[in-house]
Every structure is written in structure tokens, then in C-alpha cells.
Write a protein that holds these residues in place. Structure first.
Motif, PDB file in Angstrom:
ATOM      1  N   GLU A 238      54.993  39.159 -29.303  1.00 28.91           N
ATOM      2  CA  GLU A 238      53.814  39.008 -30.164  1.00 28.91           C
ATOM      3  C   GLU A 238      53.680  40.193 -31.117  1.00 28.91           C
ATOM      4  OE1 GLU A 238      50.479  40.849 -27.070  1.00 28.91           O
ATOM      5  OE2 GLU A 238      50.596  38.687 -27.429  1.00 28.91           O
ATOM      6  N   GLU A 239      53.464  39.846 -32.366  1.00 26.76           N
ATOM      7  CA  GLU A 239      53.239  40.871 -33.385  1.00 26.76           C
ATOM      8  C   GLU A 239      51.749  41.089 -33.610  1.00 26.76           C
ATOM      9  OE1 GLU A 239      55.303  39.592 -36.840  1.00 26.76           O
ATOM     10  OE2 GLU A 239      57.301  39.832 -35.945  1.00 26.76           O
ATOM     11  N   ARG A 240      50.953  40.182 -33.061  1.00 26.57           N
ATOM     12  CA  ARG A 240      49.492  40.294 -33.171  1.00 26.57           C
ATOM     13  C   ARG A 240      48.915  39.901 -31.822  1.00 26.57           C
ATOM     14  NH1 ARG A 240      51.603  35.894 -34.995  1.00 26.57           N
ATOM     15  NH2 ARG A 240      50.687  33.824 -34.665  1.00 26.57           N
ATOM     16  N   PRO A 241      47.739  40.371 -31.488  1.00 23.46           N
ATOM     17  CA  PRO A 241      47.161  40.023 -30.180  1.00 23.46           C
ATOM     18  C   PRO A 241      46.977  38.519 -30.040  1.00 23.46           C
ATOM     19  CG  PRO A 241      45.960  41.813 -31.229  1.00 23.46           C
ATOM     20  CD  PRO A 241      46.870  41.255 -32.272  1.00 23.46           C
TER      21      PRO A 241
ATOM     22  N   ALA B  16      56.078  32.197 -32.416  1.00 22.91           N
ATOM     23  CA  ALA B  16      56.114  32.294 -33.880  1.00 22.91           C
ATOM     24  C   ALA B  16      55.114  31.355 -34.532  1.00 22.91           C
ATOM     25  CB  ALA B  16      57.529  31.983 -34.374  1.00 22.91           C
ATOM     26  N   ALA B  17      54.865  30.202 -33.885  1.00 20.92           N
ATOM     27  CA  ALA B  17      53.960  29.202 -34.461  1.00 20.92           C
ATOM     28  C   ALA B  17      52.525  29.381 -34.013  1.00 20.92           C
ATOM     29  CB  ALA B  17      54.433  27.794 -34.081  1.00 20.92           C
ATOM     30  N   ALA B  18      52.273  30.309 -33.083  1.00 24.28           N
ATOM     31  CA  ALA B  18      50.917  30.478 -32.554  1.00 24.28           C
ATOM     32  C   ALA B  18      49.948  30.825 -33.676  1.00 24.28           C
ATOM     33  CB  ALA B  18      50.909  31.575 -31.491  1.00 24.28           C
ATOM     34  N   GLY B  19      48.807  30.181 -33.654  1.00 22.81           N
ATOM     35  CA  GLY B  19      47.801  30.443 -34.659  1.00 22.81           C
ATOM     36  C   GLY B  19      47.826  29.473 -35.815  1.00 22.81           C
ATOM     37  N   THR B  20      48.911  28.683 -35.931  1.00 24.08           N
ATOM     38  CA  THR B  20      48.943  27.679 -36.995  1.00 24.08           C
ATOM     39  C   THR B  20      48.060  26.515 -36.615  1.00 24.08           C
ATOM     40  OG1 THR B  20      50.853  26.588 -36.017  1.00 24.08           O
ATOM     41  CG2 THR B  20      51.295  28.321 -37.622  1.00 24.08           C
TER      42      THR B  20
END
Length: 957
Positions: free
Chosen positions: A223-226, A251-255
Motif C-alpha cells: 500500500e502506498e496510501r493508508p 492497485a485498484a483499491a479506492g476506485t
């Protein structure tokens, strides 16, 4: 060697890394090692191999990687090895080593045309093996093969050769990965994996799915962001332990509306690129998993600066990775599959056409023909696809890859009717019938006899009324030869008759001679020896007159079977030696192998087992040099080699040879015989596999023997008889003639029947119900043993002895004769017969002689590690010792005494024991004398008191 860069951490693979590190250490310090690495797509095989390769390179090893590529119905011969050799050739450190093995230049397109070189395939394999061995002598060598599930058959054959040479070179290791979830039941990699894992120094490693805790660690490390705990739990649940899927979910988390399918996830990654980078990625996907920079540049049609910027973007987003030799590859095959699958049909066809034209313009020649054929087909340019497929077939033949030649020829035949006449290639042999005949030969050379038959039938269907008579005859005698390979004898004779009738004997021609030679073999197979002998003599004279050397050799082999005492005689074998030399001088390897097989089997049939082995060794060496180890004669010689070792009692050597040179199907039959004799588990399951589809005569032969014997050993007389009958029925020819193996099957079934009859007599049951069955079996044995050599006569003697035992009990004379017949033959069967002989001696009270025989059997069984036979011998010795100390009566006298106790008269005793009343009276007199009894009643009373017999159980009302 440079290694592919990777950004994701390696989590949860400590066990796998430790095991592979140990493998590399063993390879460094001892003989070579190989590991077959299995796992589902995306589970982390490539990441694991990258880590191991990086550590090996850091420790001073030379690491080279070859990739197998999925190009659908197109086979690229030796593709991963060609890639490996290309990398080595580009490294100046290895110039001298490569120069010492010039044969490998054939795989790099620099070698001579070897289409007519019968030894080329073996020299290629030996050259590659020698090169790797020499490289490993200078520095530890790690060979990595990725995506073995896509490997072409020639690459699989070469891998088998490298790993099955007994001992791999020191400091040499092979790691080969494959997708376990792609291996359907009929996948061609399955049988190879089954062979390889049985070899010394080869093991299998399954890359398991990650545990939930390990997936959680992987998510946190990526993860690059929390990410919220809920998101992490959702990713862990959906990833199902798949590392690649985990990365894509992160990579797709948050989309918005995160998709559920992996392909959709990958496409989200692609859509986040610039339009130019997406265009490059789509173009690269059509090339395959890997593409060179220059070829990609020309295909995408972008200026160099724009292309480099787009590539940098795709590499930065972990969709492409830079490889050796100015190439780019998709980080994972699943990514390439997703991008390719998202292309519109028109886009695909256009890009495939672009690649085909670029490859043709670059002058890649035959080496790129298979790839061009693939691209032309996908772009629907069928004339060019046809031409490229034929070029690829020629290339496959030149490099010794018959399976790939077959695939390309079949592709060409599929295309033929779809291509307009004026656009088809022209020239000698470029017509559907000739191409189909050539495809049937490639199928036969690759070991697919049934495919060879179907292709030759297709060639026959393509010959019309106006067909050239010589071509039509050649089709028919080729079909006849292929039909004999799959034991369709009546049809073979019919087609060889037609072939011979289609062309005149005068003026003499080679086509007529070969048609005649085939007809001779077909006639002999159906028992028409008069026709076979007449045609053979006529054809031999013609062959000598026109100098048809190979055909002359073939006819001499047939005549060696037909004249005089056949190939078992010295005269017959002299003819076979002449045939071998003629075939060798003509360069006809298949005929030479037929001569060598005939020499070997002639020695075996005459009981000269040790003389058989040198001919087998020479024959198999010839087959290896010609790349024909899967051909019918080679398979039969591989079986015969193991059979001789088995028969001589060299069981450990037999198993060792089988492991060092694994053979498919029936050829490992003697190993099954050993496994059964040693009481190993799963033998019957392994034998049943040989009875599956498609029908294989020798497989049914071996399976029938094993299953009949197994049923008898476990006391299943009904099962043994049924198995023997079934095998004989299936193996009999169209004329109803039972095969030679019938005498062995009958003897094995009779042994089970005799055991059951003896048990019935001991228990007061109905032993007579087995009389008819035993009579039928012994008649079968007698009918098929006629004319057989020492082995057949020994089995007949055993069948006769078992028949007498089934009818009336053990007969010393019959078992003595059977034991003598096996003296110079099968060590294990001789021991089994001697045990029966010992039992007969013991039953007659000759305990000292019985003990001598049983002790000899025990010694043989112990040496062979034949545990069931050893137990029976020791049981007989214990029983004889106990009877010697406890009873003055022989076994036969105890049988008579038991019937006396039941109130039987001498006549009734004789009827039940199948002896005369007078003989029964003599036994009764002996019993009275030994027990000191004045009457029959007193003798019974003494016997009960001394516990020489026990009261029979009474029926309960």
C-alpha cells in the motif's frame, strides 16, 4: 545474466526458498538436481524463481532462463532452449564452450540442413547436454524454464533427455515451472511430469496459495496510501491466497465499483495509462508475452521518443518489465491475456497482419516461419499462412521435431481448401495426398500410431479414380503398414493386396518392391505363410536386380521368419545380420531397427537371454541417434530390455534402467511384474491404465498378465479366470487365433483354480465344479504352446501340472517336469514352480527333498525381495517341520484318514481323491500300521486322541 526487476516483496515463501536453496546447494556439491515447480496462475511461481535466480547469480552461478509461449496451434520447436542458447551466444564469456559444441548452432539457425540425417536429433540432444555439462564445470549453472505447460513437444523431449541420463552434471540445476490449474486430463505435459518425478535427482514443489495472514502482510507492504481495515479484509477475502490477484486488488483499491474479475482489474491498470502507452501495450500483447524493441517500434508506428516514453510509463506501472537483449515482457502472462482479450477483432487481425509482414520483411527465414504462420492465420491471410506453415514444417523436420512438423502439416491441410487454387504453392509433394502421407509419417515418428492410421486413411480418401497409380499404391501400402502397427491385421492385408495389384511387377519399380514387402508382412501376420513366402522370394529377386537395398533388407527379415526354423535358428539370425548391414548401408533406420529387434527377439525366443541384450543395446542406440525412441520397434525393444533383466532375476537393475529411461505405457510392463511380485500397492490400478483407450495390443498384453496373476495371488479364482479369458478374447486376431501369451495366461489362471480346488477338498466342498474350467484352460494352453520356444514350453509344463493339481492334487512327476523346463529361464517363475514341486514332495512325505527345494526358493525370493513368495516358502518350511515332529502320516494319508473318519469306503475315498480304490486301500493299510490300529474305527479314534485330525463341524438345524 541480467535478471528481471521486481518491486513486490516476497512474503510467505520461506519454506519454498529454503527447499530450493537446499536443492541448489546439493547441485553445487554433488550431482545435478531438478525441481518441477507447480502452482496456479498468479500464485507467485515467477516471483519465487526471480528471487532464487537472483540469489544464485549473486553467489556466482550462471543463470539462464527460457520461456515457453502460448501460440495456440503453432508449435515453435525447442523455443525455450533456443532462447537460452541465444543468451549464451551473446555473452563473450562462453564463446569457447559454444565453439566446442557446434551442433547447437542448429537451434540458432546457423547449422546445416539435417533433414536427411538420421543421427541429427540425438547429436542435437547430446550437444545441448554436453554444452550444459561443460558450462557447469566452469561455474554453477542454473537453468530456469518458465511456463512448461506451453512447451512444444520437442522441448519436452529434450528436457526428458537432459533429466533422464542417470546422473545430471555436477553443479547443474534445473527449475521448471508450470501452471497446475491448466493441466486438463489429456494435457501433453501430464505424462512427462509423471515420468520425471520418478527420476533420481528430480522432485516436485507446489507453490501453495498464501495464508490470510500472509496476504495481509503483502497488502500492508504494497500500500502506498493508508487502507482501512475493512478494505484490507475485503482484499484478503477476495484474493484467495493468490499473490498476483492481491497486487492487482491493492492497485485498484479506492476506485469506484471495484470489479470482481482479475481481467477487469488488470484493464483498470491499463486504462490509467496514457493513450499512447495503452496503444503500445495492446500492440505488444499481439506479439506475445515478450517482444523486441525494434519489432515493437515498427509495429506500433511511433517515433522513438514517444515509444520510449510510453514504455517507461508501462514499466513504471508494473505492466511491462525490461528483459535481456533489448526486449520487453509482460510482468505476468495473465496481464498479457487480459489486454489481448480486450482487443476488438479488427484490431487483432490488423496487428497480427502487421507482425507477419514485419517478420517476413526482416528475412527471418525458416526460424520465424511458425510465428509468421500464426500471425498470418490470425490476420486471415490464408495463402500466406499456408506457405508459412509448410515452411515451418520443413524447418521442424530439419531440426528433428516430428511432433511440430505434424502440427504444421495438419495446419497446412486445414488451410488448403480455403486457399484459392492459384494462390496455393506448387511443386513436388505439394498436394493434399502427398502432404497427408508426410503428416502420417511424422505422426508415426512422434509415436502416435493411431493418428498415423487416421491420416493415411484421409490420404486414401483423397485419391480419386484419376490418381497416379504409384501414389495410390504408396498410400495403400503405407496404410497397411500403419494398420499392422495398431494390430488391425485383416484390413492391413486387404490394403496391401490392393497396393500390389495396382502396379505391375514389370517393368520393376521400387514402389512395387515396397508394396510387395508390405504385403509379405501382412500375409505373415494373418497366417498366410504360403503367400508371404512366394511374394517375398519374387520381390527379393526384383530388389536385387534394381538395387533397392533397403527393401531387400526388409524382405530378408521377413524370409528369416518364414524359412527353416525361423529367427530362433542360427541360419535365420545370419540372414537378419545381413539385413541389418544392408539397411545400414542404405541409411534406412526403421528397417535397420526391425532387423535388430528381430535379432534380439530371436535370441529371447530361443532362450539365449544374455545374447539378446547386445542386440537390444545396439537397437536402442540406433533409435536414439535417429530420434525414433517412440517408434514401435524402439518401444518393443525397451520392453524387451526390461523383460530380459526381469527374467534373469536382475530386478534392481531392471527398475534402475526403467527409471533412467522412462518409457510410456506397456514398455514398463516388467516393472509392474516386479512390483506385483514384491507386493507393492497400486499395482492393479497401474495395470488397468494400460487397458484404456485408445486400444493398445501390448498394453492389453501386459495388463492382462498382471491382473490375472494379481487375482490368483489374492485367492480370487473367478477373477483370475475372467481376466485371462478377457485378455485372450481381446488379443486374438480377426481370425480368432489366440496369441502366444495365452499359454501364460492359462497357466496363471490354472494356478488360482488349483488353489481353490485344493481348498474345496480340504473343507469337504465341491472341488469337481472346477474340473470343466481347468480342462478348458489347459486345452487353451496346449493349443497355443505348439511351435513356441523354450519359454512357451515351460509355461505349458506348468499349466499341465496345475491342471493335475486342480483335478486330483499335487503330482510330483508333473511338477518335476515343470521345474526342469524353467531351469534356464525365468528366475522368479522357476522359483514359483519349485515351491509347487516342494509342496508336492511334502504331500508325499518326502520332507527332506521338500525342505531342500523350499530353502532354495526362500533364497531366491529373499534375493529378489519377492515378499509374498518368501512368506509362502517359509510357511511351507515351518509346516513341514511341525508335521515331521507331530505326525507320522503323509499329507495324502491325512486326507485319507479324514475321509475314513467320515465313514467313507475305499471306493468312495478313491473317488473323492481321484485315485483308484486299490491305491486308497494301500493308504488305509499304511495308516493302520503307522498308528498301530487293528481296525479302521480304532485308527480314527487314535487320530482324534493324538489330534492328527479334528472333528468335522456338524450342520446346525
Amino acid at each position: 545474466m541480467s535478471q528481471r526487476s521486481f518491486g513486490s516483496p516476497l512474503i510467505g515463501r520461506d519454506d519454498e526458498l529454503g527447499r530450493l536453496a537446499a536443492v541448489l546447494e546439493r547441485a553445487r556439491n554433488g550431482s545435478g538436481q531438478a525441481v518441477l515447480i507447480a502452482g496456479d496462475a498468479g500464485v507467485g511461481k515467477t516471483r519465487l524463481l526471480d528471487e532464487v535466480a537472483a540469489r544464485a547469480a549473486a553467489a556466482g552461478a550462471v543463470v539462464v532462463t527460457g520461456h515457453c509461449v502460448d501460440l495456440g496451434d503453432v508449435g515453435l520447436p525447442y523455443l525455450p532452449f533456443t532462447e537460452i542458447l541465444g543468451v549464451l551466444a551473446g555473452d563473450g564469456r562462453f564463446g569457447d564452450v559454444l565453439a566446442a559444441h557446434p551442433v547447437v548452432e542448429r537451434l540458432l539457425g546457423a547449422g546445416p540442413d539435417s533433414a536427411r540425417d538420421a543421427d541429427a536429433r540425438l547429436r542435437l540432444f547430446e550437444g545441448v547436454a554436453g554444452l550444459f555439462g561443460e558450462l557447469a564445470a566452469t561455474a554453477p549453472l542454473l537453468l530456469v524454464l518458465e511456463d512448461l505447460h506451453w512447451a512444444d513437444q520437442s522441448s519436452r523431449d529434450l528436457l526428458r533427455f537432459l533429466l533422464s541420463r542417470g546422473v545430471l552434471p555436477r553443479r547443474f540445476a534445473v527449475l521448471a515451472s508450470y501452471r497446475a490449474d491448466d493441466l486438463h486430463r489429456r494435457h501433453p505435459l501430464r505424462p512427462l511430469l509423471a515420468e520425471l518425478v520418478r527420476l533420481p535427482g528430480v522432485e516436485r514443489l507446489e507453490v501453495r496459495r498464501l495464508a490470510d495472514a500472509e496476504v495481509t502482510r503483502l497488502v500492508r507492504s504494497l500500500e502506498e496510501r493508508p487502507l482501512s481495515e475493512a478494505t484490507v479484509r475485503d482484499i484478503v477475502e477476495r484474493a484467495e491466497g493468490n499473490a498476483f490477484y492481491t497486487e492487482e486488488l491493492v492497485a485498484a483499491a479506492g476506485t469506484d465499483g471495484m470489479p470482481t474479475g482479475l481481467a477487469d482489474l488488470l484493464l483498470i491498470r491499463v486504462e490509467q495509462l496514457s493513450e499512447t502507452a495503452q496503444q503500445v501495450l495492446r500492440t505488444a500483447a499481439v506479439a506475445g508475452r515478450r517482444v523486441g524493441h525494434d519489432l515493437l517500434r515498427d509495429a506500433v508506428g511511433l517515433p522513438e521518443e514517444e515509444l520510449e516514453s510510453a514504455l517507461r510509463e508501462a514499466v513504471g506501472r508494473q505492466l511491462l518489465v525490461a528483459g535481456d537483449g533489448d526486449t520487453y515482457a509482460f510482468r505476468h502472462a495473465l496481464a498479457r491475456e487480459a489486454v489481448y482479450g480486450d482487443l476488438l477483432p479488427g484490431q487483432r487481425a490488423r496487428l497480427h497482419g502487421t507482425y507477419a509482414r514485419l517478420l517476413a520483411a526482416r528475412g527471418g527465414g525458416a526460424e520465424t516461419a511458425a510465428e509468421r504462420a500464426h500471425h498470418y492465420r490470425e490476420s486471415h491471410d490464408l495463402p500466406e499462412a499456408l506457405a508459412a506453415s509448410l515452411e515451418a514444417a520443413d524447418h521442424a523436420r530439419r531440426v528433428g521435431a516430428p511432433a511440430e512438423e505434424l502440427r504444421q502439416l495438419e495446419t497446412a491441410l486445414d488451410l488448403w481448401t480455403a486457399v484459392p487454387c492459384e494462390a496455393r504453392p506448387t511443386g513436388e509433394g505439394l498436394d493434399p495426398v502427398s502432404l497427408t502421407l508426410r503428416a502420417s509419417a511424422a505422426a508415426a515418428h512422434s509415436g502416435d500410431a493411431h493418428r498415423a492410421v487416421s491420416l493415411t486413411r484421409a490420404a486414401l480418401a483423397g485419391t480419386g479414380q484419376d490418381a497416379d497409380p504409384e501414389l495410390a499404391a504408396r498410400v495403400r501400402y503405407t496404410l497397411a503398414g500403419n494398420l499392422m502397427t495398431v494390430d488391425n491385421l485383416a484390413a492391413a492385408f486387404a490394403y496391401s493386396s490392393e497396393a500390389l495389384a495396382m502396379i505391375p511387377a514389370e517393368p520393376p519399380s521400387r514402389t512395387w518392391v515396397w508394396a510387395a514387402a508390405t504385403h509379405v508382412m501382412a500375409a505373415r501376420q494373418i497366417g498366410d505363410d504360403d503367400t508371404a513366402l512366394r511374394v517375398a522370394r519374387q520381390a527379393l529377386e526384383v530388389a536385387e536386380r534394381i538395387g533397392a537395398t533397403a527393401a531387400r533388407a526388409d524382405l530378408l527379415i521377413s524370409l528369416a521368419r518364414l524359412e527353416g526354423g525361423g529367427r530362433r535358428t542360427r541360419e535365420g539370425r545370419e540372414r537378419l545380420r545381413e539385413a541389418r548391414e544392408l539397411a545400414r548401408s542404405a541409411g534406412d533406420t526403421p528397417v535397420e531397427m526391425r532387423a535388430l529387434f528381430s535379432l534380439a527377439i530371436g535370441c529371447f525366443e530361443s532362450g539365449e537371454l544374455r545374447e539378446c541384450l547386445p542386440w537390444i543395446t545396439e537397437g536402442l542406440d540406433r533409435a536414439r541417434r535417429a530420434g525414433l525412441m517412440s517408434s514401435p520397434y524402439a518401444l518393443e525393444m525397451r520392453y524387451l530390455r526390461l523383460l530380459v533383466l526381469y527374467t534373469l532375476g536382475q530386478w534392481d537393475e531392471c527398475v534402475r534402467v526403467a527409471r533412467a529411461d522412462p518409457a510410456p505405457g506397456f514398455a514398463e510392463g516388467p516393472v509392474l511384474y516386479i512390483a506385483l511380485a514384491r507386493g507393492e500397492p497400486d499395482v492393479e490400478d497401474r495395470a488397468r491404465v494400460l487397458l484404456g483407450e485408445p486400444f493398445d495390443w501390448m498394453g492389453t498384453f501386459v495388463g492382462g498378465i498382471v491382473l490375472t496373476d494379481a487375482a490368483g495371488l489374492r485367492g480370487d479364482a473367478e477373477g483370475a479366470v475372467a481376466r485371462a479369458r478377457d485378455a485372450v478374447a481381446v488379443l486374438s486376431d480377426e481370425l480368432g487365433r489366440a496369441p502366444h501369451v495365452t499359454v501364460r495366461l492359462a497357466a496363471l489362471a490354472l494356478a488360482a483354480v488349483a488353489d481353490r480346488a485344493a481348498a474345496e477338498r480340504r473343507g469337504g466342498g465341491n472341488a469337481e465344479r472346477w474340473t470343466g474350467v481347468s480342462g478348458e484352460l489347459v486345452e487353451l494352453a496346449r493349443a497355443t504352446a505348439a511351435g513356441q520356444g523354450p519359454e512357451g514350453q515351460a509355461w505349458l509344463a506348468r499349466a499341465e501340472a496345475e491342471w493335475i493339481r486342480a483335478a486330483s492334487g499335487p503330482d510330483i512327476v508333473a511338477w518335476e517336469k515343470a521345474a526342469a523346463a524353467f531351469t534356464d529361464g525365468d528366475v522368479y517363475e522357476a522359483a514359483r514352480v519349485r515351491l509347487r514341486y516342494a509342496e508336492a514332495l511334502a504331500a508325499d512325505g518326502r520332507r527332506a527333498e521338500a525342505g531342500e527345494q523350499a530353502r532354495s526358493v526362500r533364497e531366491t525370493a529373499a534375493a529378489l525381495r519377492a515378499a509374498p513368495l518368501l512368506e509362502r516358502a517359509e510357511a511351507l518350511l515351518r509346516r513341514s517341520a511341525a508335521e515331521s515332529s507331530a505326525s507320522p502320516l503323509t499329507a495324502r494319508e491325512r486326507d485319507v484318514l479324514r475321509l475314513l473318519a467320515l465313514g467313507r469306503s475305499n471306493r468312495q475315498i478313491g473317488e473323492e481323491l481321484f485315485i483308484t480304490g486299490k491305491t486308497a486301500s494301500v493308504h488305509v493299510s499304511n495308516i493302520l500300521a503307522k498308528l498301530g490300529a487293528a481296525s479302521r474305527t480304532e485308527a480314527v479314534a487314535i487320530a482324534y486322541r493324538e489330534r492328527l485330525i479334528t472333528p468335522e463341524p456338524t450342520a446346525q438345524g
